[in-house]
Motif scaffolding. Structure first.
Motif, short mmCIF file in Angstrom:
data_model
loop_
_atom_site.label_atom_id
_atom_site.label_comp_id
_atom_site.label_asym_id
_atom_site.label_seq_id
_atom_site.Cartn_x
_atom_site.Cartn_y
_atom_site.Cartn_z
N LEU A 144 4.82 -13.74 36.18
CA LEU A 144 3.76 -14.27 37.05
C LEU A 144 3.27 -13.20 38.02
N VAL A 145 4.20 -12.37 38.51
CA VAL A 145 3.82 -11.23 39.37
C VAL A 145 2.87 -10.31 38.61
N LYS A 192 -5.02 -12.51 30.90
CA LYS A 192 -5.11 -13.55 29.87
C LYS A 192 -4.07 -13.32 28.78
N GLN A 193 -3.88 -12.06 28.40
CA GLN A 193 -2.89 -11.73 27.36
C GLN A 193 -1.48 -12.10 27.81
N ILE A 194 -1.14 -11.79 29.07
CA ILE A 194 0.19 -12.12 29.59
C ILE A 194 0.38 -13.64 29.68
N ILE A 195 -0.67 -14.33 30.11
CA ILE A 195 -0.61 -15.80 30.22
C ILE A 195 -0.34 -16.42 28.85
N ASP A 196 -1.05 -15.96 27.83
CA ASP A 196 -0.87 -16.52 26.48
C ASP A 196 0.54 -16.29 25.95
N GLN A 197 1.08 -15.09 26.20
CA GLN A 197 2.45 -14.79 25.76
C GLN A 197 3.46 -15.70 26.45
N ILE A 211 -0.01 -18.95 41.88
CA ILE A 211 0.48 -18.44 40.59
C ILE A 211 2.00 -18.35 40.60
N LEU A 212 2.57 -17.76 41.66
CA LEU A 212 4.01 -17.54 41.74
C LEU A 212 4.79 -18.85 41.79
N ALA A 213 4.15 -19.93 42.22
CA ALA A 213 4.84 -21.23 42.32
C ALA A 213 5.02 -21.91 40.97
N GLN A 214 4.28 -21.47 39.96
CA GLN A 214 4.28 -22.19 38.69
C GLN A 214 5.64 -22.19 37.99
N GLY A 215 6.42 -21.13 38.17
CA GLY A 215 7.71 -21.02 37.47
C GLY A 215 8.68 -22.12 37.85
N GLU A 216 8.87 -22.33 39.15
CA GLU A 216 9.79 -23.37 39.62
C GLU A 216 9.27 -24.77 39.29
#
Length: 440
Positions: free
Chosen positions: A45-46, A61-66, A115-120
């Protein structure tokens, strides 16, 4: 009630999440479970935020899709029933739709924190679905409803308590609560975070706010060890530490525990246990008010240290000289780790070079300023260590081949710290392991 916190490696694989579910249901004691993001997610996310900050939307976009592909694959192994998998896929799709929308709008720091909050948010929702599938009664309580920081980015236990207790009271019939680590709201009500290691901080703050019996930090190592097991082959877990000893070790580099985790627990006298998800029967380390024993207990090392030496035969003994030096660091909110003085010089260390050039410029009127980068602080920690017989002779006998740049002794009764070149760190830790603990 107790708090159980599980880090990224403890929930990073579907089978690990299954194991966490077993651990939190081993007894009937009410508990609040704090989860980190799946291992690797926050770093990814960083990277998304970094790409967007540079205007590289294609890379983002590429990182998001992966990352989205990883989560959909994760669901297949985590959950067994098609209906639950459908719920999970819908949750994941909603979160990644949000990330994709961000790539199409103007990027700013507030969005970056979203963005950073999405993981938790994703890890806790997926874990909640697994518990639901297993028929385990629980409540998912959003950390954004009660975790907050003030205008100085500092959390306040009374404020968190005021917001948390009604949330718990609203679910009195439930003995198991799941929530997110790391994330919070700031004084403006925006999504924010407790910085790196923030899940430990969340757990400690929640334990203090809810007056819990214990705060358990579950990782992939069986407690705080006497030395860095990544560097030294033979290490042993420390059975008991005082809050003061643990704070010294955490601040000076022991990676198992974040430094901020100590003070909320100490404030409310909540014991902290460091336990191993992979070996749940291991005793681990307990951190309490009492030290348990006297003498050297553990060694920690902190890298990325910068030594600054201010030499001035004309001004050093003048009234207010030290105050003026400290005011420069205070002005730029740069903490000092170590300080030594001589008749003509003052040496300090810092671990943040953000304002280094400006600090040096403002120090130059006081004398000649010399800077040494790539230094490490090695701290030897134990209860009443400063009064321990022969501690200095044992220490320096062990370190005869090492060029020691600075020594801090007597400022804390729990700590003796040394500044050495970072290239000597591994050698130093091994020498001290043999000289102080008799372990090769």
């Amino acid at each position: 009630m107790k708090v159980m916190k599980f880090g990224g490696t403890s929930v990073g694989k579907p089978e690990r999440m299954h194991q966490v579910a077993q651990l939190i249901t081993r007894d009937n004691e009410p508990k609040i479970v704090v989860l980190s993001a799946l291992s690797g997610t926050t770093n990814t996310l960083v990277s998304i935020g970094d790409a967007l900050a540079k205007g590289d939307k294609e890379k983002a976009k590429q990182i998001i899709d992966q990352l989205e592909g990883h989560y959909h694959a994760f669901i297949l192994s985590l959950l067994l029933k098609d209906a639950t998998r459908d719920k999970a896929n819908k949750i994941i799709s909603e979160h990644f739709e949000f990330l994709n929308i961000i790539t199409r709008i103007s990027f700013n720091e507030a969005l970056n924190k979203d963005i950073l909050a999405q993981g938790e948010l994703m890890s806790t929702k997926l874990f909640s679905l697994y518990l639901e599938e297993q028929g385990i009664k629980h409540a998912l309580i959003p950390a954004l409803e009660f975790m907050s920081i003030d205008a100085n980015d500092e959390p306040q236990v009374p404020v968190i308590r005021q917001k948390l207790m009604p949330v718990l009271d609203a679910n009195k019939e439930v003995g198991l609560f799941i929530t997110q680590g790391y994330i919070c709201r700031n004084s403006k009500g925006e999504v924010d975070n407790l910085k790196r290691g923030g899940s430990d901080y969340t757990a400690s703050l929640v334990a203090a706010a809810a007056n819990c019996t214990v705060c358990e930090i579950w990782t992939d190592i069986d407690g705080m060890h006497n030395n860095d097991p990544r560097v030294v082959e033979k290490t042993v877990p420390v059975e008991q530490l005082s809050f003061e000893e643990a704070a010294e070790l955490a601040y000076f580099g022991a990676k198992i525990l974040h430094p901020t985790c100590i003070w909320p627990a100490q404030l409310e006298k909540v014991p902290v246990k460091l336990l191993n998800t992979m070996q749940p029967e291991a005793a681990g380390t307990v951190i309490t008010q009492e030290a348990g024993s006297v003498g050297v207990k553990a060694i920690a090392a902190k890298d990325g240290i910068i030594a600054i030496n201010i030499k001035s035969s004309r001004m050093l003994l003048a009234y207010g000289f030290l105050r003026k030096i400290f005011e420069v660091f205070e002005k730029y909110r740069t903490p000092i780790d170590m300080i030594t003085t001589s008749e003509v010089a003052v040496s300090v260390t810092i671990d943040n070079d953000q304002f280094l050039a400006t600090i040096i410029k403002e120090l130059e009127p006081f004398g000649t300023v010399e800077v040494d980068k790539e230094q490490s602080i090695v701290s030897i920690v134990g209860n009443d260590i400063a009064q321990t017989q022969d501690i200095l002779s044992k220490l320096f006998d062990a370190l005869k081949p090492v060029p020691v740049r600075m020594v801090s002794y007597g400022g804390s009764k729990h700590n003796v710290s040394l500044l050495i070149p970072s290239g000597e760190k591994q050698h130093t830790l091994k020498l001290l392991n043999k000289g102080l603990f008799g372990l090769n």
